[in-house]
Design an enzyme around this catalytic site. Structure first.
Site, short mmCIF file in Angstrom:
data_model
loop_
_atom_site.label_atom_id
_atom_site.label_comp_id
_atom_site.label_asym_id
_atom_site.label_seq_id
_atom_site.Cartn_x
_atom_site.Cartn_y
_atom_site.Cartn_z
N PRO A 45 0.80 -1.23 0.00
CA PRO A 45 0.00 0.00 0.00
C PRO A 45 0.83 1.28 0.00
O PRO A 45 1.87 1.36 0.65
CB PRO A 45 -0.81 -0.11 1.29
CG PRO A 45 -0.09 -1.09 2.13
CD PRO A 45 0.56 -2.06 1.19
N ASN A 46 0.32 2.24 -0.75
CA ASN A 46 0.88 3.61 -0.86
C ASN A 46 2.16 3.70 -1.67
O ASN A 46 2.63 4.81 -1.93
CB ASN A 46 1.09 4.24 0.53
CG ASN A 46 -0.22 4.45 1.25
OD1 ASN A 46 -1.13 5.06 0.69
ND2 ASN A 46 -0.34 3.94 2.46
N ARG A 77 5.03 12.09 -2.96
CA ARG A 77 4.94 12.61 -1.59
C ARG A 77 6.14 12.14 -0.78
O ARG A 77 6.77 11.14 -1.11
CB ARG A 77 3.64 12.12 -0.90
CG ARG A 77 2.35 12.44 -1.63
CD ARG A 77 2.01 13.92 -1.60
NE ARG A 77 1.75 14.39 -0.26
CZ ARG A 77 0.57 14.36 0.34
NH1 ARG A 77 -0.48 13.89 -0.29
NH2 ARG A 77 0.41 14.82 1.57
N TYR A 125 11.43 8.77 1.11
CA TYR A 125 11.39 7.71 0.09
C TYR A 125 12.02 8.09 -1.24
O TYR A 125 12.04 7.28 -2.17
CB TYR A 125 9.94 7.24 -0.11
CG TYR A 125 9.34 6.65 1.14
CD1 TYR A 125 9.83 5.47 1.68
CD2 TYR A 125 8.31 7.30 1.82
CE1 TYR A 125 9.30 4.94 2.84
CE2 TYR A 125 7.77 6.77 2.98
CZ TYR A 125 8.27 5.59 3.48
OH TYR A 125 7.75 5.05 4.63
N ASN A 167 7.63 -5.92 -1.15
CA ASN A 167 7.70 -4.82 -0.18
C ASN A 167 6.28 -4.69 0.37
O ASN A 167 5.41 -4.07 -0.26
CB ASN A 167 8.14 -3.51 -0.83
CG ASN A 167 8.29 -2.40 0.20
OD1 ASN A 167 7.80 -2.53 1.33
ND2 ASN A 167 8.93 -1.30 -0.17
N ALA A 173 3.23 -0.85 4.72
CA ALA A 173 2.68 -0.79 6.09
C ALA A 173 2.18 -2.15 6.58
O ALA A 173 2.16 -2.41 7.80
CB ALA A 173 1.57 0.25 6.14
N HIS A 194 4.01 -4.49 9.17
CA HIS A 194 3.92 -4.35 10.63
C HIS A 194 2.57 -4.78 11.20
O HIS A 194 2.35 -4.68 12.40
CB HIS A 194 4.20 -2.88 11.00
CG HIS A 194 5.30 -2.28 10.17
ND1 HIS A 194 6.60 -2.74 10.23
CD2 HIS A 194 5.31 -1.30 9.22
CE1 HIS A 194 7.35 -2.04 9.38
NE2 HIS A 194 6.58 -1.18 8.75
N ASP A 238 0.56 -15.56 6.60
CA ASP A 238 -0.02 -16.90 6.44
C ASP A 238 -0.07 -17.32 4.97
O ASP A 238 0.10 -18.50 4.65
CB ASP A 238 -1.43 -16.95 7.03
CG ASP A 238 -1.41 -16.97 8.56
OD1 ASP A 238 -0.32 -17.15 9.15
OD2 ASP A 238 -2.48 -16.82 9.18
N GLU A 273 11.80 -10.32 1.44
CA GLU A 273 11.16 -9.07 1.91
C GLU A 273 12.12 -7.91 1.66
O GLU A 273 13.29 -8.01 2.03
CB GLU A 273 10.86 -9.21 3.41
CG GLU A 273 10.27 -7.97 4.05
CD GLU A 273 10.10 -8.14 5.57
OE1 GLU A 273 10.22 -9.28 6.09
OE2 GLU A 273 9.86 -7.11 6.23
N HIS A 301 12.70 -3.50 1.79
CA HIS A 301 12.25 -2.17 2.20
C HIS A 301 13.20 -1.12 1.65
O HIS A 301 14.42 -1.33 1.66
CB HIS A 301 12.19 -2.05 3.73
CG HIS A 301 11.22 -3.00 4.33
ND1 HIS A 301 9.86 -2.79 4.27
CD2 HIS A 301 11.40 -4.19 4.93
CE1 HIS A 301 9.25 -3.82 4.83
NE2 HIS A 301 10.16 -4.69 5.24
N SER A 331 13.52 2.01 2.98
CA SER A 331 14.16 2.62 4.15
C SER A 331 14.68 1.51 5.08
O SER A 331 14.28 0.35 4.96
CB SER A 331 13.16 3.50 4.90
OG SER A 331 12.07 2.73 5.38
N ARG A 350 13.97 3.41 12.25
CA ARG A 350 12.78 4.26 12.26
C ARG A 350 11.95 4.04 13.54
O ARG A 350 12.45 3.53 14.53
CB ARG A 350 11.99 4.02 10.97
CG ARG A 350 12.83 4.36 9.73
CD ARG A 350 12.04 4.27 8.46
NE ARG A 350 10.96 5.26 8.45
CZ ARG A 350 9.97 5.26 7.55
NH1 ARG A 350 9.95 4.35 6.60
NH2 ARG A 350 9.03 6.18 7.61
N ARG A 355 7.70 0.30 13.41
CA ARG A 355 8.18 -0.21 12.12
C ARG A 355 9.29 -1.25 12.29
O ARG A 355 9.74 -1.85 11.33
CB ARG A 355 8.72 0.93 11.24
CG ARG A 355 7.67 1.90 10.79
CD ARG A 355 8.24 2.88 9.78
NE ARG A 355 7.44 4.08 9.76
CZ ARG A 355 6.35 4.25 8.99
NH1 ARG A 355 5.95 3.30 8.18
NH2 ARG A 355 5.68 5.38 9.03
#
Ligand code: CA2
Length: 146
Positions: free
Chosen positions: A9-10, A17, A22, A73, A76, A79, A86, A97, A99, A101, A106, A110
């Site tokens: 997401p995002n 932004r 980022y 990735n 959010a 977390h 699952d 996985e 990321h 950042s 952080r 996170r």
């Protein structure tokens, strides 16, 4: 080898932004960067972005039998999501996985990932290059299993 890239997401907002955290690279730029790396590694790559936890779970479930490895990735959902954890566990498709950042530098919330324990490994903190490293990592893991 076929690799599925999942952007959570995002991440569709990248470059638009919060460039201080980022960067100014957009998601399209990242996918082009991944494509270059994939070509050099002779990998076939599929891309998927969703803001919906359920859609990500379904995508992971549907990868069974057609995808050799996943680079995700979870953003959010890293977390919060027992459901994505699952899905990775039940399909058993090797997953790295990533990321952008360094999540360990952080906020406290996170610094815990529900995904890490079911992933082959985690790459965090190398900016958008984390995706290149993720692709290399999954390729190396899949080769070593053959
Ligand atoms: O560092 C990463 O890659 C993260 O997965 C990014 C997530 C964050 O929730 C994780 O803790 C770490 C956030 C992705 C949202 O990206 C945005 C991009 C532009 C504007 C707003 C959010």
């Amino acid at each position: 080898m076929k690799i599925l890239i999942i952007h959570g997401p995002n991440l569709n907002m990248l470059g638009k932004r919060e460039p201080d955290i980022y960067g100014s690279t957009t998601l399209d730029d990242i996918n082009k960067q991944i494509e270059k790396e994939a070509k050099s590694l002779k990998l076939k790559v599929q891309y998927f972005q969703s803001n919906s936890e359920g859609e990500i779970v379904t995508k992971i479930q549907n990868s069974l039998g057609s995808i050799d490895g996943i680079v995700i990735n979870p953003a959010a959902y890293t977390h919060t999501s027992v459901a994505i954890r699952d899905a990775i566990l039940s399909t058993n498709v090797p997953t790295v996985e990533v990321h952008i950042s360094n999540i360990y530098k952080r906020e406290k919330f996170r610094q815990h990932s529900y995904i890490s324990a079911v992933a082959v490994g985690v790459i965090s903190g190398f900016g958008t290059y984390s995706y290149n490293l993720g692709l290399r990592a999954i390729e190396s893991h899949l080769k070593s299993k053959k």
